[in-house]
Design a protein around this motif. Structure first.
Motif, short mmCIF file in Angstrom:
data_model
loop_
_atom_site.label_atom_id
_atom_site.label_comp_id
_atom_site.label_asym_id
_atom_site.label_seq_id
_atom_site.Cartn_x
_atom_site.Cartn_y
_atom_site.Cartn_z
N PRO A 34 -33.52 -17.52 -36.73
CA PRO A 34 -33.71 -16.22 -37.36
C PRO A 34 -33.48 -15.11 -36.34
O PRO A 34 -33.55 -15.34 -35.12
CB PRO A 34 -35.16 -16.24 -37.83
CG PRO A 34 -35.83 -17.28 -37.00
CD PRO A 34 -34.77 -18.28 -36.62
N GLU A 35 -33.21 -13.93 -36.80
CA GLU A 35 -32.93 -12.80 -35.90
C GLU A 35 -34.18 -12.39 -35.12
O GLU A 35 -34.08 -12.06 -33.94
CB GLU A 35 -32.39 -11.62 -36.70
CG GLU A 35 -31.93 -10.46 -35.84
CD GLU A 35 -30.77 -10.81 -34.89
OE1 GLU A 35 -30.71 -10.19 -33.82
OE2 GLU A 35 -29.96 -11.68 -35.21
N THR A 36 -35.33 -12.40 -35.78
CA THR A 36 -36.56 -11.94 -35.12
C THR A 36 -37.64 -13.01 -35.26
O THR A 36 -37.55 -13.90 -36.11
CB THR A 36 -37.07 -10.64 -35.75
OG1 THR A 36 -37.44 -10.89 -37.11
CG2 THR A 36 -36.02 -9.54 -35.70
N MET A 37 -38.68 -12.88 -34.43
CA MET A 37 -39.82 -13.80 -34.54
C MET A 37 -41.04 -13.20 -33.86
O MET A 37 -40.96 -12.68 -32.76
CB MET A 37 -39.52 -15.15 -33.90
CG MET A 37 -40.71 -16.11 -33.94
SD MET A 37 -40.40 -17.69 -33.13
CE MET A 37 -39.68 -18.57 -34.51
N ALA A 42 -49.29 -11.84 -29.15
CA ALA A 42 -48.88 -10.80 -28.21
C ALA A 42 -47.39 -10.72 -27.96
O ALA A 42 -46.94 -9.84 -27.25
CB ALA A 42 -49.60 -11.01 -26.88
N THR A 43 -46.61 -11.64 -28.53
CA THR A 43 -45.20 -11.72 -28.18
C THR A 43 -44.32 -11.67 -29.42
O THR A 43 -44.41 -12.55 -30.29
CB THR A 43 -44.90 -13.01 -27.40
OG1 THR A 43 -45.86 -13.16 -26.35
CG2 THR A 43 -43.51 -12.97 -26.80
N TYR A 44 -43.45 -10.67 -29.46
CA TYR A 44 -42.49 -10.50 -30.54
C TYR A 44 -41.10 -10.36 -29.92
O TYR A 44 -40.95 -9.75 -28.87
CB TYR A 44 -42.81 -9.23 -31.35
CG TYR A 44 -41.72 -8.85 -32.33
CD1 TYR A 44 -41.67 -9.44 -33.58
CD2 TYR A 44 -40.75 -7.91 -32.00
CE1 TYR A 44 -40.67 -9.12 -34.48
CE2 TYR A 44 -39.75 -7.57 -32.89
CZ TYR A 44 -39.72 -8.18 -34.13
OH TYR A 44 -38.74 -7.85 -35.02
N THR A 45 -40.10 -10.94 -30.56
CA THR A 45 -38.73 -10.73 -30.12
C THR A 45 -37.91 -10.19 -31.28
O THR A 45 -37.96 -10.73 -32.39
CB THR A 45 -38.07 -11.99 -29.54
OG1 THR A 45 -36.72 -11.68 -29.19
CG2 THR A 45 -38.07 -13.16 -30.49
N GLY A 46 -37.18 -9.15 -31.02
CA GLY A 46 -36.29 -8.56 -32.01
C GLY A 46 -34.93 -9.23 -32.03
O GLY A 46 -34.08 -8.92 -32.86
N LEU A 48 -34.20 -13.13 -31.43
CA LEU A 48 -34.58 -14.50 -31.06
C LEU A 48 -33.42 -15.29 -30.46
O LEU A 48 -33.62 -15.96 -29.44
CB LEU A 48 -35.18 -15.24 -32.25
CG LEU A 48 -35.68 -16.66 -31.94
CD1 LEU A 48 -36.78 -16.65 -30.89
CD2 LEU A 48 -36.14 -17.35 -33.21
N PRO A 49 -32.21 -15.23 -31.01
CA PRO A 49 -31.12 -15.98 -30.38
C PRO A 49 -30.90 -15.60 -28.92
O PRO A 49 -30.69 -16.47 -28.07
CB PRO A 49 -29.91 -15.65 -31.25
CG PRO A 49 -30.48 -15.35 -32.59
CD PRO A 49 -31.77 -14.63 -32.29
N ALA A 50 -30.97 -14.32 -28.60
CA ALA A 50 -30.79 -13.89 -27.21
C ALA A 50 -31.95 -14.35 -26.34
O ALA A 50 -31.76 -14.73 -25.18
CB ALA A 50 -30.64 -12.37 -27.13
N THR A 51 -33.15 -14.31 -26.89
CA THR A 51 -34.34 -14.77 -26.14
C THR A 51 -34.21 -16.25 -25.81
O THR A 51 -34.41 -16.65 -24.66
CB THR A 51 -35.62 -14.51 -26.96
OG1 THR A 51 -35.73 -13.10 -27.21
CG2 THR A 51 -36.86 -15.01 -26.24
N VAL A 52 -33.88 -17.05 -26.81
CA VAL A 52 -33.74 -18.49 -26.59
C VAL A 52 -32.60 -18.76 -25.61
O VAL A 52 -32.74 -19.59 -24.70
CB VAL A 52 -33.53 -19.23 -27.94
CG1 VAL A 52 -33.13 -20.68 -27.71
CG2 VAL A 52 -34.79 -19.15 -28.78
N HIS A 74 -43.22 -21.82 -23.66
CA HIS A 74 -42.84 -20.76 -24.60
C HIS A 74 -41.77 -21.27 -25.56
O HIS A 74 -41.83 -21.00 -26.77
CB HIS A 74 -42.37 -19.53 -23.84
CG HIS A 74 -42.83 -18.26 -24.44
ND1 HIS A 74 -42.23 -17.08 -24.19
CD2 HIS A 74 -43.83 -17.98 -25.31
CE1 HIS A 74 -42.84 -16.12 -24.86
NE2 HIS A 74 -43.81 -16.65 -25.54
N LEU A 75 -40.80 -22.00 -25.06
CA LEU A 75 -39.79 -22.60 -25.94
C LEU A 75 -40.46 -23.59 -26.90
O LEU A 75 -40.06 -23.69 -28.07
CB LEU A 75 -38.71 -23.31 -25.14
CG LEU A 75 -37.56 -22.45 -24.64
CD1 LEU A 75 -36.58 -23.30 -23.83
CD2 LEU A 75 -36.83 -21.75 -25.77
#
Length: 88
Positions: A34-37, A42-46, A48-52, A74-75
């Protein structure tokens, strides 16, 4: 904000095989993320693909050490959230 259940995946004794399996799991599903998660309370990513991708780039080719256990955990949380959401 919805209540998010905590997921604990930290292990200080992750094996090299477990790390490689985790990397392979994400690589096989990168196009389905998904795009976000909301990863945890305390942790949000706008993005997700870039974060992973950043986590995977940090971990690929590395030997497991205490330095990387937080990234691995975290992964693990991200994977568990995806699985709870229906991703196999």
């Amino acid at each position: 904000m919805e209540q998010i259940e905590p997921i604990y995946t930290f292990k200080n004794n992750v094996s090299q095989q477990e790390l490689e399996e985790l990397i392979e799991w994400f690589e096989a599903r990168m196009d389905k993320l998904p795009e976000t998660m909301q990863i945890d309370k305390a942790t949000y990513t706008g993005n997700l693909p870039a974060t992973v991708k950043s986590y995977l780039n940090t971990l690929k080719g590395r030997k497991v050490s205490v330095t990387f256990c937080g990234y691995i955990a975290h992964l693990g949380v991200i994977r568990k959230r995806l699985q709870l959401g229906g991703m196999e």
